[in-house]
Enzyme design. Structure first.
Site, short mmCIF file in Angstrom:
data_model
loop_
_atom_site.label_atom_id
_atom_site.label_comp_id
_atom_site.label_asym_id
_atom_site.label_seq_id
_atom_site.Cartn_x
_atom_site.Cartn_y
_atom_site.Cartn_z
N CYS A 130 35.88 41.50 34.31
CA CYS A 130 36.68 40.38 34.83
C CYS A 130 35.90 39.08 34.75
O CYS A 130 35.01 38.82 35.59
CB CYS A 130 37.10 40.68 36.27
SG CYS A 130 38.03 39.32 37.01
N CYS A 133 36.36 36.75 37.81
CA CYS A 133 35.68 37.20 39.03
C CYS A 133 34.17 36.97 38.92
O CYS A 133 33.53 36.53 39.87
CB CYS A 133 35.90 38.69 39.29
SG CYS A 133 37.53 39.29 38.95
N ASP A 134 33.59 37.28 37.77
CA ASP A 134 32.13 37.34 37.67
C ASP A 134 31.50 36.25 36.82
O ASP A 134 30.27 36.12 36.80
CB ASP A 134 31.73 38.71 37.08
CG ASP A 134 32.20 39.86 37.95
OD1 ASP A 134 32.27 39.68 39.17
OD2 ASP A 134 32.51 40.94 37.41
#
Ligand code: NAP
Length: 306
Positions: A130, A133-134
């Site tokens: 992701c 997200c990261d």
């Protein structure tokens, strides 16, 4: 007993909730994590009508608020089992059990793994599925993205804005994703393309330090230094809890046509869990609207509402 239980709070599930509550069905959405599903992880959406550009998180929040405002109940819990029975289904979850006349399965899909050495070992230590997200953990660093679909192309574009360099590794010499995205990728100065190439190993010590890449045309192997490896090689439909209870297609999706009707009465499948031509947010939403309509018709025809 609810008229309708929707399992999964992605775009299909949230749209189903909006249409069902407006049609007067008592509706509960069951979700184990948070609203949005894959949409919530999408950095930038520029093909959802009415929004020239919106983040997946923002669009998810808007849909969830819309469904809530109309009276849909949301429940957090893992679905552990479903006992399907015409007009009286029992959904068992980690928080409580739910009885419902109809069910919409909108569980979406999960990230496919590459299946190479180092992938599991370095998950969370440089391996990510992701980018939104990261990505921030790799600010200013060198990363790679694996895959050639829309997700890989979007992830590469997103990461190019915050990372020092992005190497996009794809097993063929042509992308599966939209030409418009591929064009943007090819014009991005800090994205390098490694086409006809596969990652054979993810290497490092405590964290990811490099990936080993094999050119499938020449069989030559090379090492690319990266701190992050973002894997975007497609999705697998989340059918685990219904696998032995409902008809699936050879690809593992739930067999349901445009009507979203499964082989079980009063049970419908919407979004990426259903086999379809186009796996988009808008088509997931369309499925949700159709499934809610079908659930209402089913209740009315069976006379459950009287
Ligand atoms: P996808 O379209 O299925 O693409 C998966 C990519 O990974 C393909 O390029 C595939 O290569 C490659 N791949 C699969 N298995 C691999 C393996 N073991 N090793 C190396 N490469 C592998 O998946 P997606 O990008 O996650 O997209 C899923 C769906 O969501 C699609 O329908 C997509 O259009 C949609 N989506 C839409 C948007 C948007 O509209 N903005 C954004 C994101 C996703 P091959 O091409 O060789 O098969």
């Amino acid at each position: 007993m609810y008229d309708l239980a929707i399992i999964g709070e992605g775009p299909a599930g949230m749209t189903a909730a909006i249409y069902a509550t407006r049609a007067g069905l008592s509706t509960v959405i069951i979700e184990r994590m948070f609203s949005g599903g894959q949409m919530g992880e999408t950095p930038e959406i520029d093909n959802y009508p009415g929004f020239e550009s919106i983040s997946g998180f923002e669009l998810s929040s808007k849909m969830a608020a819309h469904a809530k405002k109309l009276g849909a109940e949301t429940m957090r819990g893992d679905v552990t089992d479903i006992e399907f029975s015409d007009g009286n289904n029992l959904i068992k979850t980690s928080s409580r059990d739910v009885r419902t006349k109809t069910v919409i399965l909108a569980l979406g899909a999960s990230h496919r793994k590459l299946g190479v050495p180092g992938e599991d070992k370095y998950k969370g230590l440089g391996v990510s599925y992701c980018a939104t997200c990261d990505g921030n953990f790799f600010r200013g660093k060198d990363v790679c993205v694996v895959g050639g679909g829309n997700t890989a192309l979007e992830d590469a574009l997103y990461l190019a804005k915050i990372c020092n360099s992005v190497t996009l590794i794809h097993r063929r010499d042509a992308f599966r994703g939209f030409d418009s995205l591929a064009d943007r990728v090819s014009k991005e100065p800090n994205i390098t393309l490694l086409l006809s190439s596969v990652v054979t190993e993810i290497c490092g010590n405590e964290r990811v330090e490099s990936v080993t890449v094999k050119n499938v045309s020449t069989n030559e192997t090379s090492s690319v230094s990266v701190s992050g490896c973002f894997i975007a090689v497609g999705m697998i439909p989340n059918t685990d809890i219904v696998r032995d209870k409902i008809e699936l297609t050879p690809s593992g999706h739930i067999a349901a046509g445009e009507s979203t009707q499964t082989n079980l009465p009063g049970v419908f499948a919407a979004g990426d869990i259903r086999e379809k031509i186009s796996y988009q947010i808008i088509t997931a939403c369309a499925d949700g609207a159709v499934a809610a309509h079908m659930a209402g018709m089913y209740i009315a025809e069976k006379g459950f509402g009287e």
